[in-house]
Scaffold this motif. Sequence first.
Motif, PDB file in Angstrom:
ATOM      1  N   MET A   1       0.822  -1.196   0.000  1.00 52.98           N
ATOM      2  CA  MET A   1       0.000   0.000   0.000  1.00 52.98           C
ATOM      3  C   MET A   1       0.864   1.258   0.000  1.00 52.98           C
ATOM      4  O   MET A   1       0.474   2.302   0.473  1.00 52.98           O
ATOM      5  N   GLY A   4       0.403   5.238  -4.659  1.00 59.60           N
ATOM      6  CA  GLY A   4      -0.958   5.647  -4.926  1.00 59.60           C
ATOM      7  C   GLY A   4      -1.590   4.753  -5.968  1.00 59.60           C
ATOM      8  O   GLY A   4      -0.933   4.180  -6.820  1.00 59.60           O
ATOM      9  N   HIS A   5      -2.900   4.669  -5.909  1.00 57.35           N
ATOM     10  CA  HIS A   5      -3.616   3.799  -6.849  1.00 57.35           C
ATOM     11  C   HIS A   5      -4.971   4.429  -7.110  1.00 57.35           C
ATOM     12  O   HIS A   5      -5.876   4.363  -6.309  1.00 57.35           O
ATOM     13  N   ARG A 133      -6.053   3.585  -2.064  1.00 58.21           N
ATOM     14  CA  ARG A 133      -4.995   3.427  -1.058  1.00 58.21           C
ATOM     15  C   ARG A 133      -5.434   4.029   0.274  1.00 58.21           C
ATOM     16  O   ARG A 133      -5.208   3.450   1.342  1.00 58.21           O
ATOM     17  N   GLU A 134      -6.121   5.177   0.223  1.00 53.38           N
ATOM     18  CA  GLU A 134      -6.598   5.805   1.449  1.00 53.38           C
ATOM     19  C   GLU A 134      -7.697   4.980   2.098  1.00 53.38           C
ATOM     20  O   GLU A 134      -7.795   4.909   3.330  1.00 53.38           O
ATOM     21  N   SER A 153      -6.057  -5.355  -0.536  1.00 56.55           N
ATOM     22  CA  SER A 153      -4.980  -4.629  -1.203  1.00 56.55           C
ATOM     23  C   SER A 153      -4.441  -5.402  -2.396  1.00 56.55           C
ATOM     24  O   SER A 153      -4.286  -4.849  -3.497  1.00 56.55           O
ATOM     25  N   ARG A 157      -4.738  -4.440  -6.490  1.00 61.65           N
ATOM     26  CA  ARG A 157      -3.536  -4.245  -7.301  1.00 61.65           C
ATOM     27  C   ARG A 157      -3.446  -5.259  -8.430  1.00 61.65           C
ATOM     28  O   ARG A 157      -3.184  -4.901  -9.584  1.00 61.65           O
TER      29      ARG A 157
END
Length: 253
Positions: A1, A4-5, A133-134, A153, A157
């Motif tokens: 994590m 950023g995503h 991510r947040e 997570s 991804r």
Amino acid sequence: MGAGHAHKLYRHGHSPVHGLPPHTKLAAVFCFVIVVVSTPREAMWAFALYAVLLAAVAYAAGVPAGFLLKRLLIEVPFVAFAVLMPFVAQGERADVLGISLSVNGLWGAWNVLAKGTLGVAASVLLASTTELRELLLGLQRLKLPPLLVQIASFMIRYGDVITDEMRRMRIARESRGFEASGVRHWGVLAKSAGALFIRSYERGERVHLAMVSRGYAGSMPVIDDVSASRAQWSYALTLPCAALVVCLLGWML
């Protein structure tokens, strides 16, 4: 994590709603949904006020109405289910435009449609103002089991990784003149799906071995420790607290 995503639901902005810590927004949306679900279905005016509250949040966050309405289309299957309820439910019947409909079914359809739409709208607003991510960091801050946070997570991804692999395989098939147009092409598509599964499984094994070689022992290190001030909590909980007042009035009136 660590990196950023961004995701398609997220709308970049610098509003006060965007700036709130993610765990405060998660708690606010969860409490709001609980209050909405607890509201008696007969208090139709209460749901209108809930919609006004969400509209105020969208305005404060700078989320356009078109952006929000377009993403509400995800609830179309539930709308179809709600439309069928008056026709299949049992009990007292009422004639509407010459059609015999179940009274309980009409109330049930309204209940599903109103509460479902408000819940989806609140979730869309959360996703529109919070990066993935947040959100994961917020879940971690709210003490969700670490294993579930890690699974979420990795799923986020590597969902993009697998999607990109599917795109490359589709381009490779098309570059060789393949175009699926009937049942006789299902065999090729099935082989492609099998190859994608094997590649994804092997990629997962390689990633796991790489993580273990770097000291992974079942838990991810906390890189960002997100905290919230009392003022931020108060600002975030304004929505569910206002909704709670409406809910209590709905039960008393």
